[in-house]
Design a protein around this motif. Structure first.
Motif, PDB file in Angstrom:
ATOM      1  N   LEU A 297      11.040 101.729-110.928  1.00  0.00           N
ATOM      2  CA  LEU A 297      10.010 101.776-111.956  1.00  0.00           C
ATOM      3  C   LEU A 297      10.477 102.598-113.143  1.00  0.00           C
ATOM      4  O   LEU A 297      11.283 103.528-113.002  1.00  0.00           O
ATOM      5  N   ARG A 298       9.966 102.255-114.301  1.00  0.00           N
ATOM      6  CA  ARG A 298      10.131 103.043-115.521  1.00  0.00           C
ATOM      7  C   ARG A 298       8.755 103.591-115.892  1.00  0.00           C
ATOM      8  O   ARG A 298       7.799 102.843-116.042  1.00  0.00           O
ATOM      9  N   GLY A 323      15.093  93.207-114.046  1.00  0.00           N
ATOM     10  CA  GLY A 323      15.922  92.612-113.008  1.00  0.00           C
ATOM     11  C   GLY A 323      15.790  93.269-111.659  1.00  0.00           C
ATOM     12  O   GLY A 323      16.591  92.977-110.759  1.00  0.00           O
ATOM     13  N   LYS A 324      14.813  94.131-111.456  1.00  0.00           N
ATOM     14  CA  LYS A 324      14.640  94.829-110.183  1.00  0.00           C
ATOM     15  C   LYS A 324      13.334  94.388-109.532  1.00  0.00           C
ATOM     16  O   LYS A 324      12.411  93.881-110.170  1.00  0.00           O
ATOM     17  N   THR A 325      13.277  94.598-108.243  1.00  0.00           N
ATOM     18  CA  THR A 325      12.065  94.322-107.475  1.00  0.00           C
ATOM     19  C   THR A 325      11.677  95.564-106.686  1.00  0.00           C
ATOM     20  O   THR A 325      12.481  96.481-106.509  1.00  0.00           O
ATOM     21  N   GLY A 326      10.464  95.555-106.208  1.00  0.00           N
ATOM     22  CA  GLY A 326       9.985  96.698-105.446  1.00  0.00           C
ATOM     23  C   GLY A 326       8.639  96.405-104.824  1.00  0.00           C
ATOM     24  O   GLY A 326       8.106  95.294-104.942  1.00  0.00           O
ATOM     25  N   PRO A 327       8.064  97.405-104.158  1.00  0.00           N
ATOM     26  CA  PRO A 327       6.750  97.192-103.530  1.00  0.00           C
ATOM     27  C   PRO A 327       5.683  96.861-104.571  1.00  0.00           C
ATOM     28  O   PRO A 327       5.744  97.290-105.719  1.00  0.00           O
ATOM     29  N   ASN A 328       4.685  96.127-104.125  1.00  0.00           N
ATOM     30  CA  ASN A 328       3.604  95.730-105.012  1.00  0.00           C
ATOM     31  C   ASN A 328       2.490  96.772-105.085  1.00  0.00           C
ATOM     32  O   ASN A 328       1.497  96.554-105.793  1.00  0.00           O
ATOM     33  N   GLN A 329       2.614  97.865-104.340  1.00  0.00           N
ATOM     34  CA  GLN A 329       1.606  98.911-104.323  1.00  0.00           C
ATOM     35  C   GLN A 329       2.260 100.242-104.691  1.00  0.00           C
ATOM     36  O   GLN A 329       3.333 100.568-104.190  1.00  0.00           O
ATOM     37  N   PHE A 330       1.565 100.975-105.562  1.00  0.00           N
ATOM     38  CA  PHE A 330       2.078 102.275-106.024  1.00  0.00           C
ATOM     39  C   PHE A 330       0.895 103.208-106.249  1.00  0.00           C
ATOM     40  O   PHE A 330      -0.185 102.771-106.671  1.00  0.00           O
ATOM     41  N   ARG A 331       1.113 104.465-105.966  1.00  0.00           N
ATOM     42  CA  ARG A 331       0.054 105.455-106.124  1.00  0.00           C
ATOM     43  C   ARG A 331       0.673 106.771-106.559  1.00  0.00           C
ATOM     44  O   ARG A 331       1.764 107.138-106.102  1.00  0.00           O
ATOM     45  N   ALA A 461      -4.216 102.688-104.994  1.00  0.00           N
ATOM     46  CA  ALA A 461      -2.992 101.901-104.946  1.00  0.00           C
ATOM     47  C   ALA A 461      -3.136 100.684-105.862  1.00  0.00           C
ATOM     48  O   ALA A 461      -4.115  99.939-105.774  1.00  0.00           O
ATOM     49  N   PHE A 462      -2.163 100.508-106.757  1.00  0.00           N
ATOM     50  CA  PHE A 462      -2.242  99.429-107.739  1.00  0.00           C
ATOM     51  C   PHE A 462      -0.870  98.776-107.875  1.00  0.00           C
ATOM     52  O   PHE A 462       0.148  99.309-107.422  1.00  0.00           O
ATOM     53  N   ASN A 463      -0.870  97.624-108.536  1.00  0.00           N
ATOM     54  CA  ASN A 463       0.370  96.888-108.778  1.00  0.00           C
ATOM     55  C   ASN A 463       1.062  97.502-109.997  1.00  0.00           C
ATOM     56  O   ASN A 463       0.524  97.465-111.108  1.00  0.00           O
ATOM     57  N   PRO A 464       2.238  98.086-109.825  1.00  0.00           N
ATOM     58  CA  PRO A 464       2.895  98.789-110.932  1.00  0.00           C
ATOM     59  C   PRO A 464       3.694  97.887-111.862  1.00  0.00           C
ATOM     60  O   PRO A 464       4.527  98.400-112.630  1.00  0.00           O
ATOM     61  N   ALA A 465       3.478  96.592-111.821  1.00  0.00           N
ATOM     62  CA  ALA A 465       4.285  95.704-112.659  1.00  0.00           C
ATOM     63  C   ALA A 465       4.155  96.069-114.131  1.00  0.00           C
ATOM     64  O   ALA A 465       5.141  96.199-114.852  1.00  0.00           O
ATOM     65  N   ASP A 466       2.933  96.276-114.608  1.00  0.00           N
ATOM     66  CA  ASP A 466       2.709  96.641-116.014  1.00  0.00           C
ATOM     67  C   ASP A 466       1.298  97.226-116.106  1.00  0.00           C
ATOM     68  O   ASP A 466       0.328  96.527-116.351  1.00  0.00           O
ATOM     69  N   THR A 467       1.188  98.542-115.898  1.00  0.00           N
ATOM     70  CA  THR A 467      -0.100  99.214-115.806  1.00  0.00           C
ATOM     71  C   THR A 467      -0.121 100.416-116.735  1.00  0.00           C
ATOM     72  O   THR A 467       0.874 101.137-116.856  1.00  0.00           O
ATOM     73  N   THR A 468      -1.277 100.640-117.358  1.00  0.00           N
ATOM     74  CA  THR A 468      -1.463 101.794-118.246  1.00  0.00           C
ATOM     75  C   THR A 468      -2.763 102.485-117.894  1.00  0.00           C
ATOM     76  O   THR A 468      -3.818 101.838-117.802  1.00  0.00           O
TER      77      THR A 468
END
Length: 844
Positions: A297-298, A323-331, A461-468
């Motif tokens: 994540l950035r 170009g990276k992948t990761g878990p769909n849940q982040f907190r 827990a939320f999807n960190p793909a593009d969250t603000t």
């Protein structure tokens, strides 16, 4: 013949006993001689081998023995001494240095330098001191670069009038210090902090450790020696004094983990944007860091500040690395401020508190509050979790006048991303007993109520793909409504104040019931609403009067006079009723004495006869309840003024006459901190502790109240009434002891109110002198005034209005109660058997 035989047998027995004793003594002597000569015989038969020659002592070992083990270690700091003791195995002075170093694989660099007197490499020293003495070529030491210390970045430091200034830290992309430029700092005594002849601005988040001296007066030297933080690289000297940064971010490796990891909070974030133009209306600083596998994540944290705001905007933007992948849940977790200063430590009753604000689906706001002592004792506060109908709006750390809050910005689509909030203790809590003049305390206790506390808000827990996520870091007065009453030069926009108060629900920092049974009861009977309403009225009234009067102390006097004028009709009637009651009681005294002589110890018969006497003379024992009713009417106003002084940042550090701070005790005379139980620093927090100052205003207020009470109490020969009057005097002294440390502004209110009561009573009509029969007539009723209709006419006249009807109904009910009680008493006495007293006497 028998005697001779017995004598011969006894003589023979004694001879045998003597022979046995001699043999035993000889055997013991031979054994002792063998034991003593054994060591000498062994040395003669098997001589010991000569000791092996030891290698010559190196100069490093000699220097270590002479210097480190010879007493030079006393000059080194304690951590280094402990390391040396560990290297030496704890046997300083007896164990050779070679043996001590052979016990460990690799001694620490500092310990080796002390032991060897300046050797550069610990590995080289160990190899040079091997038992075989063979030299080993030293290897070059490995140089490990120290971790970067980070930078401090200024936010709000410019020519513009910024109400809030901050120093950001690249460590964790956090906030190191927050300063309120329009408020001065107050110390532990409750006095203004002055450095270099200038008042010190309030560092609401100090950013540095503030050591606490045992004596309150000695704290001034510590405050003067604190470093002044400024923008730029962090030097090693300043790093040792920095406190943990605030508003750091910690993430969870797995969403269901119990505790987060400190990777993000300890990392050095990069500054990718810095717009801090000194002439700009708004300044911005953006930090960025990357979180590696498995999250990839950035994360960006953007801080914004406007020059007339009392909050710092914080935007947390999280996205996936390209170009990276990761878990769909982040907190993650966002930590609040720490180190908020406690003002007037010896007299205040409000210390650091953790407050969580809520809002339900109907828009009703509430709060949950915990003090630092509870959080420390329980090792963490209770978890405050959102529900389907209740959302978390803010998490704050508050002191008496100011607060630092993490508020969820209302200008975003999703505001309900905070799952729960929990308060935790931070830093070291101050000891109750410390070393005094080199003496160790017998026992260690702690002031938990002075402990430091912070809040931790944890997201869902939320999807960190593009969250603000957007926050507003509020730093300002605890009573946010007061921002709308600031002077014109430092005024805050009314819309922003309404946003703080209503949208962010920060009004519940003060205007909310306590989260307990008493608070719920007060809220159910609308007592909380009444107190809040009168508190706000007093705030606006004091603000309006200050536009006219030059001193806020004069404003308090004017507010007191206005309140007493509003209550003047009621107080006038109550004072007249009291004087009538005194006259009637004086007239009844001879008859009461006769009843006492007649009934003696028969209290039931005495009370029944006394009630009958009251009814004949038209004396209502509940007439004194008029004073309680008047006091009950004053309670919301008095409570409103009390909370207004407790909340108002305007009375804070405002002087009047000789009083340096209207929001603190008058502090007239310094009577030292050496009085046991009264002013000793070790006794702070106890019920007998009064502080290091003698306060004059509470003493004057209590004396006036006692004098007024004495004038209002009726003269009576009844022992029961006299005991009640004595109890009232003792209670008044006890109340004076309890309120000894209240604010000087509140004492001024009590003093002016008592003087008003005495003057009002002075001009009331007096009772006539006793006549020939010794009877005293009641004073005439006060003359009616305009607008009072006929309420001040004599009692025999028919009352008018709702209150008159109610009073008449209550009088009739009271009369019925007295008659029923009299009948029951007479019935019991008539039904009592005549010989009952005789039987009791016989049993006794």
């Amino acid at each position: 013949i028998g005697s001779a035989l017995y004598h011969n047998r006894a003589t023979e027995s004694s001879r045998v006993t003597m022979n046995n004793s001699r043999r035993t003594a000889v055997l013991i002597g031979v054994g002792l001689a063998f034991v003593v000569s054994y060591m000498f015989l062994i040395d003669l038969i098997l001589p010991p081998k000569p000791p092996a020659p030891t290698p010559p002592e190196s100069r490093f070992v000699a220097k270590a023995r002479d210097n480190a083990f010879g007493g030079a270690m006393a000059g080194f700091p304690m951590p280094l001494q402990e390391t040396v003791m560990a290297v030496g195995g704890g046997m300083v002075g007896q164990m050779p240095v070679m043996t001590a170093l052979d016990r460990i694989e690799k001694p620490s660099q500092e310990a080796v330098e002390v032991l060897a007197g300046g050797v550069a490499s610990g590995d080289a020293l160990v190899r040079s001191l091997r038992r075989d003495g063979r030299p080993v070529p030293p290897e070059p030491p490995k140089i490990v670069p120290p971790p970067p210390l980070g930078d401090l970045i200024a936010l709000g430091h410019s020519d513009k009038q910024y109400y809030v200034q901050a120093l950001l830290n690249t460590r964790g992309g956090s906030v190191q210090q927050v300063t309120l430029t329009e408020f001065d700092e107050s110390d532990r005594e409750g006095l203004r902090v002055v450095r270099n002849g200038k008042p010190q601005k309030l560092n609401l988040v100090p950013g540095v450790y503030v050591p606490r001296s045992l004596s309150v007066r000695d704290q001034r030297k510590i405050v003067e020696s604190l470093p002044q933080l400024s923008a730029g690289p962090i030097s090693p000297e300043i790093k040792t004094t920095l406190s943990p940064p605030s508003f750091r971010m910690f993430h969870y490796e797995k969403p269901d983990d119990e505790r987060p990891v400190d990777t993000l909070g300890e990392a050095q974030w990069k500054v990718i944007k810095q717009e801090v133009d000194t002439n700009a209306e708004e300044q911005t600083v953006t930090f960025e860091t990357e979180l590696a596998e498995p999250h990839n994540l950035r994360i960006r944290k953007t801080f914004t500040l406007k020059h007339r705001d009392y909050h710092i905007g914080l935007s947390v933007h999280i996205q996936r690395l390209d170009g990276k992948t990761g878990p769909n849940q982040f907190r993650y977790q966002l930590v609040g401020a720490n180190g908020l200063p406690i003002e007037g430590e010896w007299y205040t009753t409000t210390f650091r508190q953790a407050i969580v604000g809520f809002s339900d689906d109907r828009g009703r706001a509430s709060r949950y509050i915990e003090d630092a002592a509870t959080v420390r004792v329980t090792e963490g506060g209770e978890r405050q979790t959102r529900t389907d109908k209740i959302a978390i709006r803010y998490a704050a750390v508050a002191v008496q006048y100011f607060a630092s809050a993490i508020a969820v910005d209302n200008e975003q689509d999703n505001r309900n991303f905070i799952e729960f909030v929990r308060a935790t203790p931070v830093n070291e809590f101050p000891p109750l007993r410390a070393k005094v003049q080199g003496k160790e305390p017998k026992d260690w206790q702690f002031w938990e109520f002075l402990d430091d506390v912070t809040v931790r808000s944890i997201t869902e827990a939320f999807n960190p793909a593009d969250t603000t996520h957007k926050y507003m870091l509020y730093h300002g007065p605890l009573k946010v409504r007061l921002l709308g009453l600031m002077p014109d030069k430092i005024a805050v926009d009314d819309k922003l104040v309404e946003r703080y108060r209503d949208e962010l629900t920060l009004s519940t920092l003060t205007d909310a019931p306590m989260p307990n049974a008493l608070g719920r009861f007060a809220n159910a009977i609308y007592w909380t609403d009444a107190v809040v309403m009168f508190t706000n009225i007093v705030h606006y009234l004091l603000w309006g009067l200050y536009q006219i009067a030059p001193e806020r102390g004069i404003c308090i006097i004017l507010v007191t006079l206005m309140m007493r004028l509003m209550l003047f009709p009621l107080s006038r009637r109550q004072a007249h009723s009291g004087m009538v009651m005194q006259a009637k009681m004086a007239k009844m005294q001879p008859e009461i004495r006769k009843l006492q002589e007649k009934y003696g110890s028969d209290y039931q018969g005495m009370n029944a006869a006394k009630m009958q006497l009251y009814r004949e003379h038209k004396v209502n024992p509940l007439g004194a309840m008029g004073g309680c009713f008047l006091l009950l009417l004053q309670m919301p106003m008095l409570t409103g003024l009390y909370f207004a002084l407790q909340e108002s940042v305007f009375f804070r550090l405002d002087s009047f006459l000789w009083v340096p701070n209207l929001a603190a005790p008058d502090m007239t005379i310094w009577w030292t901190e050496r009085i046991p139980f009264i002013s000793s620093p070790e006794d702070m927090g106890s019920s007998l502790y009064l502080g290091p100052y003698f306060n004059v205003l509470p003493v004057i207020a209590v004396c006036l109240m006692m004098y007024q009470q004495q004038k209002m109490m009726p003269v009576s020969d009844d022992p029961q009434v006299q005991s009640q009057q004595k109890m009232m005097k003792y209670m008044m002294i006890f109340f004076g002891f309890m309120f000894y440390k209240v604010a000087a502004g509140l004492c001024i209110y009590f003093i002016i109110g008592s003087l008003w009561g005495l003057i009002e009573r002075r001009f009331m009509p007096k009772a006539t002198k006793p006549d020939e029969n010794g009877e005293t007539a009641a004073p005439p009723p006060p003359q009616p005034y305009a607008g009072n209709n006929r309420r001040d006419e004599v009692e025999e006249q028919k009352p008018l209005g709702w209150w008159g009807k109610k009073k008449k109904e209550w009088g009739a009910k009271w009369k019925d109660v007295l008659e029923q009680a009299q009948k029951q008493q007479e019935f019991r006495r008539t039904q009592e058997p005549p010989d009952r007293t005789k039987k009791k006497k016989k049993k006794r």
